[in-house]
Design a protein around this motif. Structure first.
Motif, PDB file in Angstrom:
ATOM      1  N   GLU A  23      58.662   5.874 116.156  1.00  0.00           N
ATOM      2  CA  GLU A  23      59.783   6.667 115.638  1.00  0.00           C
ATOM      3  C   GLU A  23      60.440   7.473 116.759  1.00  0.00           C
ATOM      4  O   GLU A  23      61.668   7.486 116.907  1.00  0.00           O
TER       5      GLU A  23
ATOM      6  N   THR B 159      62.252   5.154 119.240  1.00  0.00           N
ATOM      7  CA  THR B 159      63.466   4.551 118.684  1.00  0.00           C
ATOM      8  C   THR B 159      64.583   5.588 118.595  1.00  0.00           C
ATOM      9  O   THR B 159      65.733   5.306 118.936  1.00  0.00           O
TER      10      THR B 159
ATOM     11  N   ASN C 164      70.808   6.818 111.730  1.00  0.00           N
ATOM     12  CA  ASN C 164      70.177   5.742 110.957  1.00  0.00           C
ATOM     13  C   ASN C 164      68.872   5.224 111.534  1.00  0.00           C
ATOM     14  O   ASN C 164      68.579   4.031 111.466  1.00  0.00           O
ATOM     15  N   VAL C 165      68.085   6.124 112.098  1.00  0.00           N
ATOM     16  CA  VAL C 165      66.733   5.744 112.491  1.00  0.00           C
ATOM     17  C   VAL C 165      65.777   6.245 111.414  1.00  0.00           C
ATOM     18  O   VAL C 165      65.620   7.452 111.240  1.00  0.00           O
TER      19      VAL C 165
ATOM     20  N   SER D 263      66.281  -0.191 112.698  1.00  0.00           N
ATOM     21  CA  SER D 263      67.260   0.876 112.926  1.00  0.00           C
ATOM     22  C   SER D 263      68.606   0.335 113.380  1.00  0.00           C
ATOM     23  O   SER D 263      69.507   1.109 113.716  1.00  0.00           O
TER      24      SER D 263
ATOM     25  N   GLU E   5      64.610   7.845 103.823  1.00  0.00           N
ATOM     26  CA  GLU E   5      64.425   6.904 104.922  1.00  0.00           C
ATOM     27  C   GLU E   5      64.796   5.480 104.486  1.00  0.00           C
ATOM     28  O   GLU E   5      65.250   4.675 105.287  1.00  0.00           O
TER      29      GLU E   5
ATOM     30  N   SER F  59      68.357   5.305 104.993  1.00  0.00           N
ATOM     31  CA  SER F  59      68.643   5.126 106.423  1.00  0.00           C
ATOM     32  C   SER F  59      68.537   3.662 106.811  1.00  0.00           C
ATOM     33  O   SER F  59      69.351   3.147 107.581  1.00  0.00           O
TER      34      SER F  59
ATOM     35  N   ALA G  50      71.458   1.551 108.390  1.00  0.00           N
ATOM     36  CA  ALA G  50      71.288   0.849 109.664  1.00  0.00           C
ATOM     37  C   ALA G  50      71.648  -0.626 109.521  1.00  0.00           C
ATOM     38  O   ALA G  50      72.092  -1.267 110.476  1.00  0.00           O
TER      39      ALA G  50
END
Ligand SMILES: NC(=O)c1ccc[n+]([C@@H]2O[C@H](COP(=O)([O-])OP(=O)(O)OC[C@H]3O[C@@H](n4cnc5c(N)ncnc54)[C@H](O)[C@@H]3O)[C@@H](O)[C@H]2O)c1
Ligand SMILES: NC(=O)c1ccc[n+]([C@@H]2O[C@H](COP(=O)([O-])OP(=O)(O)OC[C@H]3O[C@@H](n4cnc5c(N)ncnc54)[C@H](O)[C@@H]3O)[C@@H](O)[C@H]2O)c1
Ligand SMILES: NC(=O)c1ccc[n+]([C@@H]2O[C@H](COP(=O)([O-])OP(=O)(O)OC[C@H]3O[C@@H](n4cnc5c(N)ncnc54)[C@H](O)[C@@H]3O)[C@@H](O)[C@H]2O)c1
Ligand SMILES: NC(=O)c1ccc[n+]([C@@H]2O[C@H](COP(=O)([O-])OP(=O)(O)OC[C@H]3O[C@@H](n4cnc5c(N)ncnc54)[C@H](O)[C@@H]3O)[C@@H](O)[C@H]2O)c1
Lengths: 297, 297, 297, 297
Positions: free
Chosen positions: A187, A190, A253-254, B290, D264, D267, D271
């Motif tokens: 995480e 990235t 957007n990670v 991602s 998430e 996300s 992405a």
């Protein structure tokens, strides 16, 4: 030199058995995979047709199998180890299985009059080949001493984990930490890339902080482990910085589910009134949330 | 020696300003907290009644404030820094704020004809007192060189993070990693206690593995960072061991939300066909998830 | 009929303003997007060149903007609403923004002698076009009554949320629940498909249980909301079933992070001794974990 | 009327067996708990000393046990069901166990020449008493038809789940959804209280939206289930609103791990380029992330 029955000749078991042979032990092997058996025979082992055959006349029986159900079936099943094993021999399960399965096996073996310990291993197949595994021994001091000559063929370090069941426990804790940490590291790395930060710069900085060195030997010893929660770095500030990182990640957007989950633990600590304590208080709080008795007043 | 306007005299700012004075700089301070100002005046600073006053005739203006909204208001608000700052001076924001706020400030300052860099700090107030902060400098090489004499009073190490906005980025990445890791460590330590494992034994084992040393300098360099995903430790096995740990934790009622979240990342990697790759592939997978371009074929 | 200044003519604001015109109100519009303004002028609005111009001589000013920072700048910025608004007029912010931003706006407006309420909306742009929005009114009974003729043009139902700031709060709670639930539903549906279960069968079953109908009107009223935690369905059994589902998902590589996170909440409840209470006790436990006072002994 | 061997007389099994007796069936019961057996004998059952005895001469054998390992041992263990069961009889496992355990049992039973289906139940012990359980039947149409007279004694509705193994699958999916949803509901309700919002107002609003009614019958049918991802409510907006809620929760210290995890997933969808698609696209994205083939181009 001893006689060893070795059951389970996979990526790990094969080189471990080979190293026992190299160490001068007399090794009888069993695996449902005939090719694996054949390869060991070429290396000097004798072949057994069943777990029982591998166990008969062996001072030690080693199991190195994928999971606990298989270990149990190999020990107690048809033609299993216990149908031929001598009460004076020692069974050593070196597989990584569920600790409660280990506990049950030890209990059942003891009830049946057999001697058993567990000794799961750390590191990888590369180390198995070199005989440089980390042996996490769970058993009595006598069991460990008795098995040590074997461990020395397979590994470069033996840790006495503190009794029956503790070898597999320390294995699982260690793996939990390293496996989850691998994901958390992904995480951070990235996000770093997604925001245009050179990862080598990030690594350089983290190599000098708990981000790269962990907390166990840096922030914890002087604080939460010493019973001192006066703030070196205030929990509220940690929570704030984590919020910035998560907001950032969400904007680019990670997905960072581990970090997102960790923030909720800080919320729990804050809700418990720990916002102005040291950030290591997150450990004391999780202990309490888990029903363990508070240690620090 | 230089003239410095210093704004924000809290736990961090006060000792930092004091160290600038000790270093021979001429320091004018502002804070909405009069006592904090008074303490610095006793230490040799002069008092400013507004940010503008702190900025006027100062070659450097340093801000060390709780959040980005305050930094912006101190710079651009009524009686703010920009109402008196000279275009030849350098503003250095040392606060920990959102990187996108830093970006916007740098953009707006540049548009208004002013010179700005950021230099958030690592470590804690203890280090601030000793002048041993870690300075994470985001700016041009010229800006950093110009500010270096000040940084040397406040810190013991300056990292050139690679340009404007990169200082705050590396700060946030580092803090993300260390703060989330603190929570993850709490999970491992709590589970250890809950299953009756001596924590010192756990620490001893982990101090020799990625669990205690992280992945950045151990498992990653030879694998995912080198573009090699052949398995030293297979991702499927990592997933299996994590499952054992989580099952165990759930049986003994230790909540481990970070680890639980991490398992789902391994599921994503498995769903993408990476089960038999090295466990460090979880990083490559998260990159792809991602929206970053795959690096390893 | 009233005079209305309307600021923010996007997907939502445009049809809302159009419906006010249709309702006979005299509407002056402002947006930074000139085309949006032009379209409304064609529909009978007059154009304002600034927020101030839209506000002058208007009994109501409505804002419908993307976020709180924009709302604030439109109200208090250069040429903002407050530079021309009459103290006898009412500003109604209908945007979805952070409740603490709403609170701050109301406070600052009141301090400046202006009248403000919030009225964010439920449903979608399709409903905005039909004038069938759900109006979540946060303000005094007088403010709501005064604004009601406008609300009737834009919406089909007005909820008096209970005072200033409560409209936006109920909006955020509602959206939290529906947005997170959307993701959780995706997890259940994906797992269903991955294990070969016909989704229509799953839907049919869930349509008769809390899975499809929620808990608020089914399991909670007779249990946790009534202060009764005697088990209709034991929390330990819920935890067990959730564990089966998560194990299953992990075996077929369906990431289920929401469900995984929820299991840890059950662990917290079990650690607190609630395993044999009703599963709805997870709510009472989360209340306590959040620092709220326990309600049920 | 039939002869039934019933094994497992707990909270559920006892009233289910009693209802079979009331329905006129001849019931032989077994449980390791003698008191439970005694109570059923008083109600008209005959007592069996072993699973085998319960199975002998019974046209149906029903198991209602805590977990899969017990079901297996009762069927295949010493004095197990299969040692006396007739090939023309039908074994019905009504326990909630792991679907892969069910699959393995069905496979092993079939291989051994026995007839088996599963029929786990929905609802609670209250419904078990009233004979109003929801029967989730997994088996052939013939098996279900044959068992239906029994089901009618124990339940008020039988769902044909679509074949062997599908009864337990739909049970697990349903429970996953309702159990995780219970925790998510707790998050929303706790946050509501923590921000001072009257929960009845929240409930009133949610009862008219997907927050209270779920997505399966509201937002999904016209969108993601129909292959249409044009935005009724844009995924980016959902993500934004979720971010507001999570920020709010973190400020008031309400841990919301389910919601945090759900963000998430949004996300991941963003992405993947789905930000401007309908929010129900989170389902299609999770399908793809799980390795299922994309359905919507
Ligand atoms: N691979 C690693 O890096 C590593 C590291 C540490 C620990 N471990 C653990 O070591 C154990 C073995 O791992 P591995 O990588 O060698 O696995 P593997 O899958 O390569 O080997 C397992 C072997 O067991 C054999 N086997 C399966 N069922 C059997 C049965 N009923 N009777 C006899 N043999 C049977 C298989 O044929 C195979 O040869 C696992 O518990 C694993 O978690 C592995
Ligand atoms: N404390 C740490 O260990 C640490 C470590 C690294 C970085 N940081 C970062 O350093 C920054 C400062 O942290 P701190 O611990 O000194 O905070 P602090 O809360 O102790 O100090 C903040 C100071 O800012 C002043 N201030 C607030 N608003 C002001 C305004 N409008 N004008 C002038 N002064 C104003 C306050 O009065 C206070 O003296 C933060 O961004 C923090 O995240 C802190
Ligand atoms: N779209 C929905 O389904 C929906 C549903 C309920 C609530 N909402 C909320 O309603 C609000 C508006 O949403 P939307 O979908 O209409 O957004 P949008 O992006 O379509 O429209 C926003 C409008 O604001 C204008 N704007 C931006 N800055 C401005 C400024 N400084 N001055 C004047 N105008 C400015 C833009 O030009 C644009 O026309 C948001 O808060 C949103 O969360 C949307
Ligand atoms: N309780 C509910 O609301 C509910 C609802 C739906 C489904 N279920 C499921 O129904 C099943 C039974 O649940 P319950 O609530 O009745 O559980 P319980 O714990 O009340 O009863 C289990 C019974 O099995 C008996 N048992 C255990 N081992 C045995 C053995 N080896 N041989 C014979 N009997 C044995 C126990 O003595 C006990 O009487 C579970 O799988 C559960 O998940 C329960």
């Amino acid at each position: 030199m001893s006689s060893v029955g070795f059951i389970g000749l996979g990526q790990m078991g094969s080189p471990m058995a080979a190293n026992l042979i190299k160490g001068g032990h007399s090794v009888k092997v069993f695996d449902i995979n005939k090719e694996a058996v054949q390869a060991l025979v070429s290396a000097g082992a004798s072949a057994a047709a069943t777990p029982a055959e591998a166990a008969s006349d062996s001072e030690f029986i080693v199991t190195m199998l994928p999971n606990g159900a298989l270990v149990r079936s190999v020990i107690f099943g048809d033609q299993g180890v216990t149908s031929s094993m001598s009460p004076s021999s020692l069974l050593i399960d070196m597989s990584t299985i569920h600790p409660f399965e280990t506990d049950a096996l030890v209990k059942d073996m003891t009830a049946a009059g057999f001697d058993m310990m567990e000794a799961p291993v750390g590191r990888t197949s590369v180390h198995a080949i070199k005989g440089e595994l980390l042996i996490l021994a769970g058993g009595t001091k006598e069991q460990i001493a008795r098995a040590q000559p074997l461990f020395e063929c397979m590994g470069s370090e033996t840790v006495d984990a503190g009794g029956a069941g503790m070898g597999i426990r320390v294995k699982i804790i260690n793996n939990y930490m390293s496996i989850a940490l691998n994901a958390l590291s992904a995480e951070a790395a990235t996000l770093s890339e997604a925001i245009g930060l050179d990862f080598d710069t990030a690594l350089k900085v983290m190599s000098g902080t708990p981000a790269g060195n962990g907390h166990f030997k840096t922030t914890w010893p002087g604080k939460v482990l010493a019973g001192d929660l006066s703030p070196a770095f205030m929990l509220d500030l940690a929570h704030k910085d984590l919020g910035i990182a998560l907001d950032l990640a969400n904007q680019v957007n990670v997905p960072m589910p581990c970090g997102a989950a960790s923030r909720e633990l800080y919320s729990i600590a804050r809700a418990a009134g720990r916002g102005r304590q040291d950030w290591t208080a997150v450990f004391e709080q999780l202990r309490v949330t888990s029903g363990l008795e508070a240690k620090i007043k």
